[in-house]
Design a protein around this motif. Structure first.
Motif, PDB file in Angstrom:
ATOM      1  N   ASN A  92      27.240 -28.804  35.185  1.00  0.00           N
ATOM      2  CA  ASN A  92      28.375 -28.599  36.092  1.00  0.00           C
ATOM      3  C   ASN A  92      28.315 -27.366  36.919  1.00  0.00           C
ATOM      4  O   ASN A  92      28.854 -27.391  37.935  1.00  0.00           O
ATOM      5  CB  ASN A  92      29.662 -28.518  35.156  1.00  0.00           C
ATOM      6  N   ALA A  93      27.790 -26.386  36.609  1.00  0.00           N
ATOM      7  CA  ALA A  93      27.531 -25.092  37.403  1.00  0.00           C
ATOM      8  C   ALA A  93      26.540 -25.250  38.339  1.00  0.00           C
ATOM      9  O   ALA A  93      26.404 -24.698  39.335  1.00  0.00           O
ATOM     10  CB  ALA A  93      27.308 -23.988  36.500  1.00  0.00           C
ATOM     11  N   GLN A 130      42.481 -25.585  33.255  1.00  0.00           N
ATOM     12  CA  GLN A 130      41.300 -25.520  32.642  1.00  0.00           C
ATOM     13  C   GLN A 130      40.146 -25.691  33.659  1.00  0.00           C
ATOM     14  O   GLN A 130      39.078 -24.784  33.700  1.00  0.00           O
ATOM     15  CB  GLN A 130      40.971 -26.699  31.817  1.00  0.00           C
ATOM     16  N   SER A 131      40.298 -26.433  34.807  1.00  0.00           N
ATOM     17  CA  SER A 131      39.554 -26.588  35.986  1.00  0.00           C
ATOM     18  C   SER A 131      39.600 -25.226  36.587  1.00  0.00           C
ATOM     19  O   SER A 131      38.440 -24.983  37.241  1.00  0.00           O
ATOM     20  CB  SER A 131      39.908 -27.659  36.907  1.00  0.00           C
ATOM     21  N   PHE A 132      40.564 -24.574  36.813  1.00  0.00           N
ATOM     22  CA  PHE A 132      40.522 -23.365  37.567  1.00  0.00           C
ATOM     23  C   PHE A 132      39.629 -22.175  36.665  1.00  0.00           C
ATOM     24  O   PHE A 132      38.824 -21.552  37.289  1.00  0.00           O
ATOM     25  CB  PHE A 132      41.952 -22.567  37.414  1.00  0.00           C
ATOM     26  N   ILE A 133      39.673 -22.214  35.423  1.00  0.00           N
ATOM     27  CA  ILE A 133      38.880 -21.187  34.462  1.00  0.00           C
ATOM     28  C   ILE A 133      37.532 -21.648  34.647  1.00  0.00           C
ATOM     29  O   ILE A 133      36.431 -20.879  34.934  1.00  0.00           O
ATOM     30  CB  ILE A 133      39.399 -21.219  33.137  1.00  0.00           C
ATOM     31  N   ASN A 134      37.323 -22.957  34.295  1.00  0.00           N
ATOM     32  CA  ASN A 134      35.832 -23.463  34.298  1.00  0.00           C
ATOM     33  C   ASN A 134      35.131 -23.122  35.671  1.00  0.00           C
ATOM     34  O   ASN A 134      33.968 -22.825  35.654  1.00  0.00           O
ATOM     35  CB  ASN A 134      35.798 -24.988  34.375  1.00  0.00           C
ATOM     36  N   GLY A 135      36.163 -23.269  36.710  1.00  0.00           N
ATOM     37  CA  GLY A 135      35.476 -22.968  38.317  1.00  0.00           C
ATOM     38  C   GLY A 135      34.938 -21.559  38.429  1.00  0.00           C
ATOM     39  O   GLY A 135      33.906 -21.368  39.049  1.00  0.00           O
ATOM     40  N   LEU A 136      35.848 -20.840  37.858  1.00  0.00           N
ATOM     41  CA  LEU A 136      35.570 -19.270  37.874  1.00  0.00           C
ATOM     42  C   LEU A 136      34.332 -19.052  37.116  1.00  0.00           C
ATOM     43  O   LEU A 136      33.406 -18.221  37.570  1.00  0.00           O
ATOM     44  CB  LEU A 136      36.539 -18.372  37.178  1.00  0.00           C
ATOM     45  N   LEU A 137      33.991 -19.402  35.820  1.00  0.00           N
ATOM     46  CA  LEU A 137      32.828 -19.073  35.044  1.00  0.00           C
ATOM     47  C   LEU A 137      31.791 -19.852  35.673  1.00  0.00           C
ATOM     48  O   LEU A 137      30.553 -19.154  35.831  1.00  0.00           O
ATOM     49  CB  LEU A 137      33.117 -19.693  33.539  1.00  0.00           C
ATOM     50  N   GLN A 138      31.699 -21.119  36.192  1.00  0.00           N
ATOM     51  CA  GLN A 138      30.657 -21.540  36.762  1.00  0.00           C
ATOM     52  C   GLN A 138      30.037 -20.727  37.988  1.00  0.00           C
ATOM     53  O   GLN A 138      28.829 -20.521  38.260  1.00  0.00           O
ATOM     54  CB  GLN A 138      30.850 -22.893  37.324  1.00  0.00           C
ATOM     55  N   ALA A 139      31.130 -20.420  38.840  1.00  0.00           N
ATOM     56  CA  ALA A 139      30.827 -19.855  39.957  1.00  0.00           C
ATOM     57  C   ALA A 139      30.165 -18.472  39.661  1.00  0.00           C
ATOM     58  O   ALA A 139      28.925 -17.967  40.333  1.00  0.00           O
ATOM     59  CB  ALA A 139      32.013 -19.445  40.947  1.00  0.00           C
ATOM     60  N   ALA A 140      30.754 -17.589  38.679  1.00  0.00           N
ATOM     61  CA  ALA A 140      30.264 -16.296  38.350  1.00  0.00           C
ATOM     62  C   ALA A 140      28.693 -16.288  37.837  1.00  0.00           C
ATOM     63  O   ALA A 140      27.905 -15.727  38.213  1.00  0.00           O
ATOM     64  CB  ALA A 140      31.110 -15.594  37.424  1.00  0.00           C
ATOM     65  N   VAL A 141      28.729 -17.383  36.783  1.00  0.00           N
ATOM     66  CA  VAL A 141      27.291 -17.411  36.239  1.00  0.00           C
ATOM     67  C   VAL A 141      26.307 -17.704  37.208  1.00  0.00           C
ATOM     68  O   VAL A 141      25.251 -17.456  37.217  1.00  0.00           O
ATOM     69  CB  VAL A 141      27.395 -18.350  34.964  1.00  0.00           C
TER      70      VAL A 141
END
Lengths: 120, 326
Positions: free
Chosen positions: B75-76, B154-165
């Motif tokens: 996903n990331a 959930q989508s908001f948090i997942n987006g933050l994690l994917q973008a940061a990593v």
């Protein structure tokens, strides 16, 4: 292909009549009518085992819950009709009009079903 | 399974559940909640498993959630060139911590008898070794956002994690590749013919063998410039990447605005091994202007995500850069 016999045609007519009755609502409960449509679409009108259908709907239910998305319609319909196991799902399939929910001979995976609707 | 469509849907559903696992673990760590909370809220069973194993490292692979890491990377891939290349196996996969000395003989002559000398094209006796390294990032969000478990939340948090990593991984990839003496080209931004020629030169410099997997990586600004160029249909680039001379292109924020790079991914051994999620201990953030904000006082929580991966070039020339000039 051989010419269809009269009895084949009669069987086909019965089937179409059953589908029409189903499509027009008939005596069926609307939830039950919806579930027939949902099962037909999920199984793509192909043969399936009840345990397969049960496992797939469970996987969809878990995925929806894990992502916070709304419960899939088919899982909701199972709940509404009180279908709580492979066994009760099998009983529900057996209770449908045989023209709509076709049943196979016993196979390695148990009985196979095929649900076809006019819309599908 | 006898019904193919249902088999596909069930597999897809399991993948969706796996992909949600990392977000749930991050949420639980941010809220200081445990396995019970995730189970009660209908979170993925794998997130419950990971949280019930009280590991000090936060490692998802150690806790048996390797498939959740894989799903997260897939996903990331949308926000990271490195993770996109890992997800689609463009890099050479190789064992970790093992010296990689390798060669193949030239085609054997007819009638060659066993025991004769083996003729090889080249043999690097140093032996590159794929070593694990890690890159970390901290995702900060307000407590209200962490606690939202509906789809958009959930989508908001997942987006933050994917973008940061993804951003951290890309930055580290270019750091490592900068050390390999990249072949450099320049072209004036307004001169389409010169730009196309520079891109072609970069491809010529790296396309040396059959079976290579090459990948373009573009800064968003460079992608915007390329999006107006077609070169007889040989270039097709948009906001989500595209292709240049039939080679896939990805966008990254790790490159400077006018930069593009061609990477010989098949000449690089790389893989992701783990993702660790922990609650960040730091209590204060500093804004670019120097202003400091206490996380606690502003009801915010940080979660640290650490990606463990390996990246080792196996050849001298693995990257060509094209820089746009004014």
């Amino acid at each position: 292909m051989p010419e269809p016999s009269l009895s084949d045609l009669a069987a086909q007519m019965t089937r179409i009549e059953a589908m029409l009755a189903q499509l027009l609502g008939g005596k069926k409960d609307p939830i039950e009518h919806d579930l027939v449509q949902l099962v037909a679409s999920l199984t793509a009108g192909e043969w399936f085992a009840a345990k397969e259908l049960w496992a797939t709907v469970e996987a969809m239910r878990v995925a929806a819950s894990a992502t916070g998305e709304p419960m899939p319609d088919i899982a909701q319909a199972f709940d509404d009709l009180g279908l709580a196991s492979t066994r009760s799902l099998g009983r529900w399939l057996a209770a449908q009009d045989p023209a709509v929910a076709e049943r196979s001979e016993k196979t390695r995976d148990g009985l196979l079903w095929r649900v076809v609707t006019l819309a599908g | 399974m006898s019904n193919q469509r249902m088999a596909d849907i069930a597999a897809l559903s399991r993948r969706v559940e796996d992909a949600a696992t990392v977000g749930w673990i991050a949420r639980a760590k941010a809220m200081g909640a445990g396995a019970d909370y995730v189970a009660e809220m209908g979170g993925p069973s794998r997130a419950v498993d990971v949280l019930s194993k009280a590991l000090s490292t936060g490692s998802l692979a150690e806790a048996g959630a390797g498939t959740a890491v894989t799903a997260f990377i897939e996903n990331a891939a949308r926000s990271s060139a490195f993770l996109a290349m890992v997800a689609e196996r463009s890099f050479r996969r190789a064992p970790f911590d093992t010296p990689l000395i390798h060669s193949g003989s030239l085609p054997l002559p007819e009638g060659r008898s066993e025991g004769q000398m083996i003729q090889v094209a080249e043999l690097e006796l140093e032996g590159a070794k794929l070593k694990a390294q890690s890159v970390g990032t901290i995702v900060i969000a307000n407590d209200e956002a962490w606690s939202r478990i509906d789809g958009p939340g959930q989508s908001f948090i997942n987006g933050l994690l994917q973008a940061a990593v993804g951003k951290a991984a890309d930055a580290r990839m270019f750091e490592a590749l900068a050390g390999t003496t990249p072949i450099a080209f320049t072209a004036a931004e307004g001169n389409q013919a010169a730009l196309t020629a520079a891109l072609r030169s970069a491809m010529k410099a790296l396309l040396l063998k059959s079976g290579q997997s090459l990948r373009w990586v573009l800064s968003p600004a460079a992608a915007a410039t390329l999006s107006t160029i077609s070169a007889d249909g040989r270039i097709s680039v948009g906001p989500s990447g595209g292709t240049i001379f039939d080679i896939p292109a990805y966008l990254t924020e790790a490159l400077e605005p006018g930069e593009m790079a061609l990477i010989a991914a098949s000449e690089i051994a790389a893989d992701v091994i783990d993702l660790s999620i922990m609650r960040a201990r730091s209590a204060t953030v500093q804004l670019p202007g120097g202003e400091q904000i206490s996380l606690f006082q502003s009801n915010m929580t940080g979660v640290r995500a650490v990606l463990s991966f390996g990246l080792e070039p196996l050849a001298d020339a693995v990257m060509a850069r094209v820089t746009l000039t004014e």
